[in-house]
Write a protein that holds these residues in place. Structure first.
Motif, PDB file in Angstrom:
ATOM      1  N   VAL A 287      -0.648   6.281  -7.038  1.00 19.03           N
ATOM      2  CA  VAL A 287      -1.973   5.689  -7.173  1.00 19.03           C
ATOM      3  C   VAL A 287      -2.540   5.512  -5.772  1.00 19.03           C
ATOM      4  CG1 VAL A 287      -1.476   4.527  -9.359  1.00 19.03           C
ATOM      5  CG2 VAL A 287      -1.012   3.332  -7.204  1.00 19.03           C
ATOM      6  N   ASN A 288      -3.806   5.155  -5.673  1.00 19.80           N
ATOM      7  CA  ASN A 288      -4.436   4.969  -4.369  1.00 19.80           C
ATOM      8  C   ASN A 288      -3.780   3.829  -3.604  1.00 19.80           C
ATOM      9  OD1 ASN A 288      -6.274   7.049  -4.853  1.00 19.80           O
ATOM     10  ND2 ASN A 288      -7.790   5.634  -5.745  1.00 19.80           N
ATOM     11  N   GLU A 289      -3.782   3.925  -2.271  1.00 20.27           N
ATOM     12  CA  GLU A 289      -3.105   2.914  -1.463  1.00 20.27           C
ATOM     13  C   GLU A 289      -3.734   1.533  -1.594  1.00 20.27           C
ATOM     14  OE1 GLU A 289      -3.213   3.888   2.650  1.00 20.27           O
ATOM     15  OE2 GLU A 289      -5.379   4.243   2.692  1.00 20.27           O
ATOM     16  N   ASP A 290      -5.005   1.462  -2.017  1.00 25.34           N
ATOM     17  CA  ASP A 290      -5.663   0.165  -2.205  1.00 25.34           C
ATOM     18  C   ASP A 290      -5.609  -0.293  -3.659  1.00 25.34           C
ATOM     19  OD1 ASP A 290      -7.372   2.024  -3.282  1.00 25.34           O
ATOM     20  OD2 ASP A 290      -9.165   1.282  -2.267  1.00 25.34           O
ATOM     21  N   PHE A 291      -4.704   0.287  -4.442  1.00 23.24           N
ATOM     22  CA  PHE A 291      -4.637  -0.028  -5.873  1.00 23.24           C
ATOM     23  C   PHE A 291      -4.425  -1.516  -6.124  1.00 23.24           C
ATOM     24  CE2 PHE A 291      -1.988  -0.946  -9.575  1.00 23.24           C
ATOM     25  CZ  PHE A 291      -2.770  -0.441 -10.596  1.00 23.24           C
TER      26      PHE A 291
ATOM     27  N   SER B  57       0.836  -1.203   0.000  1.00 26.11           N
ATOM     28  CA  SER B  57       0.000   0.000   0.000  1.00 26.11           C
ATOM     29  C   SER B  57       0.869   1.250   0.000  1.00 26.11           C
ATOM     30  CB  SER B  57      -0.944  -0.008   1.212  1.00 26.11           C
ATOM     31  OG  SER B  57      -0.232   0.192   2.426  1.00 26.11           O
TER      32      SER B  57
ATOM     33  N   LYS C 124      -7.466  -3.580  -5.466  1.00 31.27           N
ATOM     34  CA  LYS C 124      -8.547  -3.378  -6.426  1.00 31.27           C
ATOM     35  C   LYS C 124      -8.283  -4.056  -7.771  1.00 31.27           C
ATOM     36  CE  LYS C 124     -10.788   0.778  -4.686  1.00 31.27           C
ATOM     37  NZ  LYS C 124     -11.182   2.186  -4.976  1.00 31.27           N
TER      38      LYS C 124
ATOM     39  N   LEU D 188       1.261   4.260  -3.012  1.00 31.30           N
ATOM     40  CA  LEU D 188       1.282   5.711  -2.823  1.00 31.30           C
ATOM     41  C   LEU D 188       2.509   6.334  -3.473  1.00 31.30           C
ATOM     42  CD1 LEU D 188       0.094   5.954   0.898  1.00 31.30           C
ATOM     43  CD2 LEU D 188      -1.218   6.516  -1.156  1.00 31.30           C
TER      44      LEU D 188
END
Length: 269
Positions: A148-152, A140, A155, A144
């Motif tokens: 990109v989002n920490e949950d990339f 995560s 997802k 970052l």
């Protein structure tokens, strides 16, 4: 020491790690993790049990010989560098996947009996869960750092389920085994080709535990939009994780390099 290798240190208790983590990944490709909250007692139990396993007779270890990428790999069973180690790597290891209750593939792990190594299974399963969570946390932070989002990674299906293998390894000192006709490195020159590798040692050369944290086999890996554009475009096309890893795995039978040990002795101890 002047000229000594400087390994970056990443403090997981820090508030903002993006810049330091990105710098370490780009300039070094590896780093030390501190304040990771993995309990020292758990690490001690992992090494005590692993040391106990490798101290068993070859006959006992061969009872859990690797199948389905789980179990024991004897000396010379793998060849990571055909140039420097043409007869195989003088190391031994044992592979574990996810514990049975969280594994989507069923009960594939192989364990010595509780009578031989009491509590080692429960210790390693506990450690697997802890390091799996640590790996997700590190990824995560890497997300970052990639803007990109920490949950990339979650997802895109990288953890559904993650292809994580835990592997205690033993590299004996030179006089413990027959090095055949030439000196060979304990582990041939290589690059870990998965997502991240989390490695612990106990400060004593020869014994270590790493987790190879790879994405889910069906996850598709492709260049992030934050890392490419029309100029420059992606260097590589998208690839399915299982197909990529299959290109890199080379499994070979035990090489009877040590002329003092017959195949029958290897299997019976």
């Amino acid at each position: 020491m002047e000229g000594a290798l400087q390994v970056p240190i990443i403090d997981l208790s820090s508030i903002d790690l993006s810049d330091s983590l990105k710098k370490a990944c780009i300039e070094n490709g590896y780093f030390y993790l501190i304040n990771h909250e993995v309990e020292g007692d758990l690490i001690r139990r992992v090494f005590d049990g692993s040391r106990g396993f490798f101290d068993l007779s070859i006959g006992e270890k061969m009872k859990v010989l690797r199948k389905n990428h789980r179990g024991y790999t004897p000396f010379y069973d793998e060849k990571l560098d055909l140039v420097d180690n043409p007869k195989g790597d003088p190391k031994e290891s044992i592979y574990f996947g996810a514990p049975e209750d969280i594994s989507p593939y069923g009960n594939l792990n192989q364990w010595p009996t509780e009578e031989i190594l009491p509590c080692w299974r429960s210790t390693m399963e506990e450690y697997y869960r802890v390091i799996l969570n640590l790996g997700k946390r590190v990824l995560s932070l890497i997300a970052l750092a990639l803007n990109v989002n920490e949950d990339f990674f979650e997802k895109v299906g990288a953890f559904n389920p993650p292809g994580a293998l835990l592997r205690p390894m033993h590299y004996p000192v030179a006089d413990e085994i027959n090095y055949c006709d030439q000196y060979m490195h304990g582990c041939g020159a290589h690059t870990d080709y998965g997502m991240i590798t989390i490695l612990i040692t106990d400060g004593v050369p020869g014994l270590q535990v790493a987790m190879f944290f790879d994405p889910s086999p069906d996850c598709v890996v492709e260049c992030l939009k934050s890392c490419c554009s029309e100029s420059p475009p992606p260097r590589f096309p998208p690839v399915r994780v299982a197909d990529y890893l299959k290109e890199h795995y080379i499994w070979l039978p035990v090489n009877m390099c040590n002329k003092n040990i017959t195949e029958e002795e290897m299997r019976t101890g």
